[in-house]
Design an enzyme around this catalytic site. Sequence first.
Site, PDB file in Angstrom:
ATOM      1  CB  CYS A 100       2.165   2.550  -9.677  1.00 32.24           C
ATOM      2  SG  CYS A 100       2.896   3.855 -10.681  1.00 32.24           S
ATOM      3  CB  SER A 106       1.564  16.385  -3.408  1.00 28.96           C
ATOM      4  OG  SER A 106       1.109  15.322  -4.207  1.00 28.96           O
TER       5      SER A 106
HETATM    6  C1  LIG Z   1       6.328  12.153  -7.476  1.00 29.35           C
HETATM    7  C2  LIG Z   1       5.554  11.024  -6.847  1.00 29.35           C
HETATM    8  C3  LIG Z   1       6.112   9.745  -6.792  1.00 29.35           C
HETATM    9  C4  LIG Z   1       5.402   8.681  -6.206  1.00 29.35           C
HETATM   10  N1  LIG Z   1       5.978   7.439  -6.135  1.00 29.35           N
HETATM   11  C5  LIG Z   1       5.317   6.423  -5.514  1.00 29.35           C
HETATM   12  C6  LIG Z   1       5.931   5.129  -5.356  1.00 29.35           C
HETATM   13  O1  LIG Z   1       7.094   4.910  -5.753  1.00 29.35           O
HETATM   14  N2  LIG Z   1       5.203   4.145  -4.756  1.00 29.35           N
HETATM   15  C7  LIG Z   1       3.917   4.356  -4.288  1.00 29.35           C
HETATM   16  O2  LIG Z   1       3.301   3.431  -3.748  1.00 29.35           O
HETATM   17  N3  LIG Z   1       3.338   5.585  -4.393  1.00 29.35           N
HETATM   18  C8  LIG Z   1       3.998   6.605  -4.987  1.00 29.35           C
HETATM   19  N4  LIG Z   1       3.405   7.845  -5.079  1.00 29.35           N
HETATM   20  C9  LIG Z   1       2.049   8.063  -4.511  1.00 29.35           C
HETATM   21  C10 LIG Z   1       2.113   8.699  -3.122  1.00 29.35           C
HETATM   22  O3  LIG Z   1       2.794   7.858  -2.204  1.00 29.35           O
HETATM   23  C11 LIG Z   1       0.691   8.992  -2.590  1.00 29.35           C
HETATM   24  O4  LIG Z   1      -0.024   7.776  -2.498  1.00 29.35           O
HETATM   25  C12 LIG Z   1      -0.088   9.946  -3.492  1.00 29.35           C
HETATM   26  O5  LIG Z   1       0.762  10.967  -3.980  1.00 29.35           O
HETATM   27  C13 LIG Z   1      -1.296  10.568  -2.784  1.00 29.35           C
HETATM   28  O6  LIG Z   1      -0.915  11.412  -1.730  1.00 29.35           O
HETATM   29  P1  LIG Z   1      -0.757  13.020  -1.881  1.00 29.35           P
HETATM   30  O7  LIG Z   1      -2.012  13.521  -2.530  1.00 29.35           O
HETATM   31  O8  LIG Z   1      -0.549  13.518  -0.481  1.00 29.35           O
HETATM   32  O9  LIG Z   1       0.439  13.250  -2.747  1.00 29.35           O
HETATM   33  C14 LIG Z   1       4.101   8.913  -5.669  1.00 29.35           C
HETATM   34  C15 LIG Z   1       3.556  10.201  -5.726  1.00 29.35           C
HETATM   35  C16 LIG Z   1       4.256  11.256  -6.302  1.00 29.35           C
HETATM   36  C17 LIG Z   1       3.637  12.636  -6.329  1.00 29.35           C
END
Ligand SMILES: Cc1cc2nc3c(=O)[nH]c(=O)nc-3n(C[C@H](O)[C@H](O)[C@H](O)COP(=O)(O)O)c2cc1C
Length: 301
Positions: free
Chosen positions: A129, A265
Amino acid sequence: MNLQVHLGNLTLSNPIILASGTAGYGREIAPYLDLDRVGAFTLKGLSSTPWVGNPPPRIHETYAGIMNSIGLENKGFDRFFREDLPFLENFQTKIIANIWGKTIEEYSDIAKKMNGLERIDAIEVNVSCPNIEQGGESFSSNGQVLCQLIQNLRQKIQKPLIVKLGPNTDDLNNVLQFMEKEGVDILSVTNTFPALAIDVENQSYIFSRKTAGLSGPAIKPLALKLVYDVIQRTRLPIIGMGGIMKTEDALEYFLIGAQAVALGSVNLIDPSAAVQIIEGIKTYLVQKNIFDINDLIGKVR
Ligand SMILES: Cc1cc2nc3c(=O)[nH]c(=O)nc-3n(C[C@H](O)[C@H](O)[C@H](O)COP(=O)(O)O)c2cc1C
């Protein structure tokens, strides 16, 4: 038609997973999506004790993605155990706990607690993160510390162990070799990309921590390249993620060799997107005369 996939010893009824942090602890998304339709559901990141996260604003939209600086805010294990675990008992779908800590000891603590819960099917370790000072990305950006953490956690976790890599993993070759040797079961690739936004009106940074994590369509080609790079270097099964908005995006990840994909997302835009993507994959397989999703995985080498 077979949509079942095996990621090491974790078997999913279909290869669509909800990504951590975008579907809460289940109750938040359940009114919009039947959780039993997805192969697995990943809980929002949890630490052993509650964590306040970052000051607002925490979300900022860009042309092709979302920037977030939640800072891993969470209610901590005890409240999750009391308030959310009973609700999760109502479902058959696989549940993946996502854990993090600021020190190896804190990671160990939450790992042991999650490992003790029957309803949790696998544990995903967030080492990537970008939104907090200690912990988070600092673990994946130091190969040696990361290996130390993995070794420690492997001893604590009997359930399938998933390590979630970010785009800036230091010493990728050695880290991947180490993870294979230590018995990590699955990799998830990728977390958000570190990014920056400026408030032009106020001539300041948008986010209090300056940088935030970028996700959504903007990162898909970058994430796909990262999945490709990891696949070249390891035999571990991979959950691909980053910018999947529709069926074709998910298919790209399968074709390059990811055994499952996670949606992030898109859940914030349309919480029922997972069902449409699963249906879209079925339609594609019929069109292409493929009976088994596993015959699609890795077709583009
Ligand atoms: C609002 C938000 C909160 C997230 N919280 C976490 C989290 O708590 N732990 C984690 O490993 N990834 C977290 N992520 C990352 C997502 O799990 C994912 O890896 C990342 O958004 C890429 O995928 P996407 O492009 O489909 O969103 C978060 C992403 C977003 C947008």
